[in-house]
Write an enzyme that holds these catalytic residues in place. Structure first.
Site, short mmCIF file in Angstrom:
data_model
loop_
_atom_site.label_atom_id
_atom_site.label_comp_id
_atom_site.label_asym_id
_atom_site.label_seq_id
_atom_site.Cartn_x
_atom_site.Cartn_y
_atom_site.Cartn_z
N ASP A 197 -0.63 4.40 -4.03
CA ASP A 197 -0.73 5.29 -2.89
C ASP A 197 -0.83 6.72 -3.41
O ASP A 197 -0.75 6.98 -4.62
CB ASP A 197 0.45 5.10 -1.94
N SER A 198 -1.03 7.66 -2.52
CA SER A 198 -1.38 9.02 -2.93
C SER A 198 -0.18 9.94 -3.05
O SER A 198 -0.29 11.05 -3.57
CB SER A 198 -2.33 9.61 -1.89
N GLY A 199 0.95 9.51 -2.55
CA GLY A 199 2.13 10.36 -2.53
C GLY A 199 2.36 11.02 -1.18
O GLY A 199 3.44 11.55 -0.93
N ASP A 225 -2.91 12.27 2.19
CA ASP A 225 -2.96 12.47 3.64
C ASP A 225 -1.69 13.18 4.10
O ASP A 225 -0.70 13.23 3.37
CB ASP A 225 -3.11 11.13 4.38
N GLN A 245 -5.32 8.62 10.16
CA GLN A 245 -4.07 9.00 10.82
C GLN A 245 -4.36 9.18 12.32
O GLN A 245 -5.37 8.68 12.80
CB GLN A 245 -3.51 10.29 10.19
N GLY A 287 0.59 6.04 8.85
CA GLY A 287 1.34 6.67 9.93
C GLY A 287 1.77 5.72 11.03
O GLY A 287 2.08 6.17 12.13
N ASP A 291 0.89 -4.05 2.34
CA ASP A 291 1.99 -3.88 1.40
C ASP A 291 3.23 -3.63 2.22
O ASP A 291 3.14 -3.09 3.34
CB ASP A 291 1.77 -2.67 0.48
N CYS A 306 10.02 -25.23 1.62
CA CYS A 306 9.49 -24.32 0.60
C CYS A 306 9.50 -25.02 -0.75
O CYS A 306 10.45 -25.74 -1.08
CB CYS A 306 10.35 -23.06 0.55
N CYS A 328 9.18 -23.35 -3.71
CA CYS A 328 9.34 -22.37 -4.79
C CYS A 328 10.42 -22.81 -5.77
O CYS A 328 11.22 -23.69 -5.48
CB CYS A 328 9.63 -20.98 -4.22
N CYS A 369 13.97 -22.70 -4.29
CA CYS A 369 14.28 -23.77 -3.34
C CYS A 369 14.34 -25.14 -4.02
O CYS A 369 15.03 -26.03 -3.56
CB CYS A 369 13.28 -23.76 -2.18
N HIS A 385 12.16 -15.96 -4.06
CA HIS A 385 11.88 -16.75 -2.86
C HIS A 385 11.09 -15.95 -1.82
O HIS A 385 10.10 -16.44 -1.26
CB HIS A 385 13.16 -17.28 -2.22
#
Lengths: 365, 365
Positions: B92-94, B146, B188, B215, B265, B303, B305, B308, B334
């Site tokens: 990301d840009s900060g 942004d 935005q 945003g 994300d 699950c 994984c 589990c 998990h």
């Protein structure tokens, strides 16, 4: 089935190669047991322990008795299943933790009363209860309950303490174990060689599958420690496994192996890792130091562990400074790898009859 | 080489299967990016990320600029090498972190002045600096700087903020990138549909390799969020990648996919894991609850994984209550597995033309 077999003796010292056989598999000695106090080796999950070549782990009766409770662990199928570790497990008896962690410790012939370090609740460990807890846990190597005197301490107090330790050892010996569990006695006697000798002889007379040396690394000098280990091992059956509890640095381990010790446990590799103190073939490395800020080299150029193959000192310093939990994970991986490879190196040197050379090469021993 | 290609469109919604191609490999969309803020996904080392099937990770320009410094990371070979992640990375840009973490944030047309949350030192991010930092990091997907207005906020303030965001977007577009880096614009406009629409159109006119929606998830209702995403996506090129920043729960992701979002994300799977909040096919599970004290079943019986397959709720509760770091490690494993399998399920449903059924089966969407 014998718990232990000596497979080869070194020339020039009492170092020996051996093999421990348990209901959860065998392992070669001299061996180091990573510490999984609360049923977890901090920072390493089972898949990683296996990848590192861990052959045996230690867990703590005192902690697991208090939380989550050994009855619960038994209900859930025992400690191996609970913590997803199917290899050998040694559990200590709680004697040392009652001494080092709890408040209001009161020792009588019957047992030791103490207050939990968690909530202040009062408890009593008797030899029978300690064994019952370890039966609930289902560990492979069970330790007798012992009384751990502080250091320094005068001779008369040690004598009184030893009487209790020996009385408890006998009661532990008479307590019921699960099939396949082996019981190890614990030699005490502080820094008095004749009391150490007496303790060893008394325990051998009672008869255990193996023998541990407790009550050391409490502040005594390295020379005194060596003298005590020496005095004890000379009075133990050669064909039994010898375990030096809570020791130690790589150099101390090497020195103790030369005196005939087979088994070790210590929080150093794991605890130091969390504090950013790393073991390397060139000596200790404190990762937070600013000199590592832009250091693109691995922790130890001579190390072939996952961490040294993939991460730089600069990255590990960044994680430590940033308080990222991956710092503890990666540092622990490296330190445990270092310890396990160190034990492998020691075993190889005994196998190749080069143990004395290895010992002489490490200046501090 | 185009950054993105749509491979299949769902019927009945704007959901689509796609593929992102970067200099560090390709990945299928809709995709979820685990968050590695400080160049580490908390609790998971690279070997584990790979075992989990992670295809792309996110790292934070703001944090890495402040510590250890992007110049240092460049010197050490770039972020991929630094953090031992050879797959795609989005940074990301900060802009958002300056808004959410730092003190004394002052936005001008030139850039944003702020005080570091670490030591109070003063800094200024300009669009050019944000891009230069991301060039140092060498990420594959680069975000424009942004201005993130708070929520709620009146329309006039959003208009002023948008002017800055668009001005900065243009300057970012004009800044030099490394070969192979792709630049994504950020739409935005708070919760004003016509401003969102205007922002999308302005950014498309400037022209980016992909478009993100920033945003949102600042406290607005789910309906408003859906309305905004809808308003934006309708004004983005269909053949570009669409990224909804910081979203969200599994249900929110599913809903956004149906609106045409490809990339996500969120700290939820990792942060919640550390707080003992686990995602399951039956809904959330709070592992500290006493009802799991003696529960021998896995977190999620459906699950597959590692966690589990090998650990019980009772064990995971014990680790959490005991504040063992392995609690965070196993819980994170998990939860990230849950998210990545969720994305896989979504992709499969689009491939099999059963996306609508999946969406209807999840009542809350």
């Amino acid at each position: 089935m014998d718990l232990f077999r000596v497979e080869k003796k070194a020339t020039g010292s009492r170092a020996r190669l051996g093999r421990v056989r348990s209901s959860h598999g065998e392992f070669a000695t001299p061996a180091f047991m990573p510490v999984g106090t609360k049923a977890a080796v901090k920072g390493l999950i089972t898949a990683q322990l296996l990848e590192l070549g861990t052959s045996v782990v230690l867990a703590n009766t005192y902690h697991l008795y208090l939380r989550p409770g050994s009855d619960l662990i038994r209900q859930l199928g025992g400690l191996h299943h609970f913590m997803n570790w199917n290899g050998p497990i040694l559990t200590d008896s709680g004697g040392y933790q009652v001494f080092s962690l709890s408040d209001l410790r009161k020792v009588t012939a019957e047992g030791v009363r103490f207050k939990s370090h968690l909530d202040g609740s009062e408890h009593q460990f008797t030899p029978e209860l300690s064994i019952a807890v370890q039966r609930d846990l289902g560990s492979d190597l069970v330790m007798v309950l012992d009384d751990c005197p502080p250091y320094p301490i005068e001779e008369e107090s040690v004598k009184r303490s030893l009487e209790i330790t020996h009385h408890w050892a006998e009661r532990c010996r008479n307590a019921e174990l699960n099939p396949g569990q082996a019981l190890l006695g614990i030699v005490q006697g502080s820094t008095y060689p004749h009391l150490r000798e007496e303790s060893a002889k008394t325990l051998v007379q009672i008869g255990f599958e193996g023998y541990a040396i407790g009550g050391l690394s409490l502040g005594e000098s390295r020379e005194l420690k060596t003298e005590m280990v020496d005095a004890v091992v000379q009075n133990l059956p050669e064909e039994s496994v010898h375990y030096l509890m809570g020791v130690g640095t790589p150099e101390e381990i090497l020195s103790a192996v030369s005196l005939g010790i087979d088994l070790f446990d210590c929080v150093l590799p794991t605890r130091n890792a969390r504090n950013g103190y790393l073991f390397t073939s060139q000596g200790p490395l404190v990762i937070k130091q600013s000199r590592y800020r832009d250091d693109s080299s691995p922790i130890d150029p001579d190390c072939d562990c996952y961490v040294c193959k993939h991460y730089s000192r600069a990255y590990l310093r960044h994680l430590f400074i940033s308080k990222e939990m991956n710092s503890a994970i990666l540092n622990t991986w490296h330190n445990v790898h270092f310890y396990l490879r160190w034990m492998e190196k020691i075993r190889e040197s005994i196998a190749n009859d080069t143990f004395e050379e290895l010992k002489n090469a490490v200046s501090c021993c």
